[in-house]
Scaffold this motif. Sequence first.
Motif, PDB file in Angstrom:
ATOM      1  N   UNK A 143       0.846  -1.185   0.000  1.00 55.55           N
ATOM      2  CA  UNK A 143       0.000   0.000   0.000  1.00 55.55           C
ATOM      3  C   UNK A 143       0.890   1.246   0.000  1.00 55.55           C
ATOM      4  N   UNK A 144       0.440   2.349   0.548  1.00 54.22           N
ATOM      5  CA  UNK A 144       1.220   3.591   0.502  1.00 54.22           C
ATOM      6  C   UNK A 144       0.798   4.497   1.650  1.00 54.22           C
ATOM      7  N   UNK A 145       1.327   5.709   1.630  1.00 56.14           N
ATOM      8  CA  UNK A 145       1.036   6.665   2.701  1.00 56.14           C
ATOM      9  C   UNK A 145      -0.449   7.013   2.778  1.00 56.14           C
ATOM     10  N   UNK A 146      -1.217   6.766   1.709  1.00 55.58           N
ATOM     11  CA  UNK A 146      -2.635   7.135   1.720  1.00 55.58           C
ATOM     12  C   UNK A 146      -3.436   6.342   2.739  1.00 55.58           C
ATOM     13  N   UNK A 151      -7.596  -6.175  -4.947  1.00 54.09           N
ATOM     14  CA  UNK A 151      -8.672  -5.198  -4.809  1.00 54.09           C
ATOM     15  C   UNK A 151      -9.930  -5.823  -4.226  1.00 54.09           C
ATOM     16  N   UNK A 152     -10.265  -7.029  -4.679  1.00 56.14           N
ATOM     17  CA  UNK A 152     -11.473  -7.702  -4.200  1.00 56.14           C
ATOM     18  C   UNK A 152     -11.362  -8.022  -2.717  1.00 56.14           C
ATOM     19  N   UNK A 153     -10.187  -8.490  -2.304  1.00 59.70           N
ATOM     20  CA  UNK A 153      -9.991  -8.794  -0.885  1.00 59.70           C
ATOM     21  C   UNK A 153     -10.113  -7.538  -0.042  1.00 59.70           C
ATOM     22  N   UNK A 154      -9.521  -6.445  -0.481  1.00 57.46           N
ATOM     23  CA  UNK A 154      -9.572  -5.194   0.285  1.00 57.46           C
ATOM     24  C   UNK A 154     -11.004  -4.720   0.446  1.00 57.46           C
ATOM     25  N   UNK A 155     -11.799  -4.755  -0.621  1.00 59.53           N
ATOM     26  CA  UNK A 155     -13.193  -4.305  -0.537  1.00 59.53           C
ATOM     27  C   UNK A 155     -14.005  -5.207   0.375  1.00 59.53           C
ATOM     28  N   UNK A 214      -6.760   2.632   1.456  1.00 54.14           N
ATOM     29  CA  UNK A 214      -5.649   1.696   1.320  1.00 54.14           C
ATOM     30  C   UNK A 214      -5.083   1.714  -0.092  1.00 54.14           C
ATOM     31  N   UNK A 215      -5.969   1.874  -1.085  1.00 58.73           N
ATOM     32  CA  UNK A 215      -5.527   1.773  -2.464  1.00 58.73           C
ATOM     33  C   UNK A 215      -5.370   3.084  -3.199  1.00 58.73           C
TER      34      UNK A 215
END
Length: 240
Positions: free
Chosen positions: A11-14, A128-132, A143-144
């Motif tokens: 992921x990143x700082x977001x 993406x599917x797992x995160x949602x 996260x994305x």
Amino acid sequence: MGVVLVHGVRTSRTMWRPQVEALARAGVPAIAVDLPGHGTRAGERFTLDGAVATVAEAAADLGGPVLVAGLSLGGYVAIAHAARHPAQVGGLLAAGCCTVPRRVLVAGWSTLARGIGRLPDRGAWLNDAFARAALGAAAAADLGAGGFSLDVMADVLREVGSLDPLAELARVTAPVWLVNGTFDHFRADERRFLAACRDGRLVLVPRATHLVSVVAPVAFSRVLLQAADAVAHPAAARRG
């Protein structure tokens, strides 16, 4: 006194948006960094030295000892930074990283990462599917928002596999907060991590999973603000 926020793998700082906003409301300066190989630095190779240097640069920009807070990969990086740059660290908050990176564990994750990397989209749809599904739309968006780094796992696992976080924690003189969700699969060694700290405390967030700052942003932000206040006012924290 400021706060440096260090994100998790891929992921990143977001991912720190709720915490950055909470710190801003409290008047606490904060920098959320992108580690090498992630976010705005996706074209770089991840190395532990580069990650620690990133945290050190952000701490220097804020000036004076800071609170360094990291989640998962970011937690391991934050521990390494605190051991290497003690003068920069007024406090350390390490979340979701209370498992010693044993060789068998790293090897298993490496095998899984290679399998996912062979998918036609290198695992983008699966990620993406797992995160949602696991986090909900708003948290998944945070996260994305900076993009998911799909090719970084081999470098990260190689570097993390060389770490000895227990030895590094033993070198940290600043107060340490170990923060885990009660459902986190990375809390297997949390008592050993706590015992390794010279000045440590363990905080468990009820019903939260591994990405504790994302799934329980209000509870995590409360702990973060309390830690920041304790670092800014150490005498008052000791009296409390």
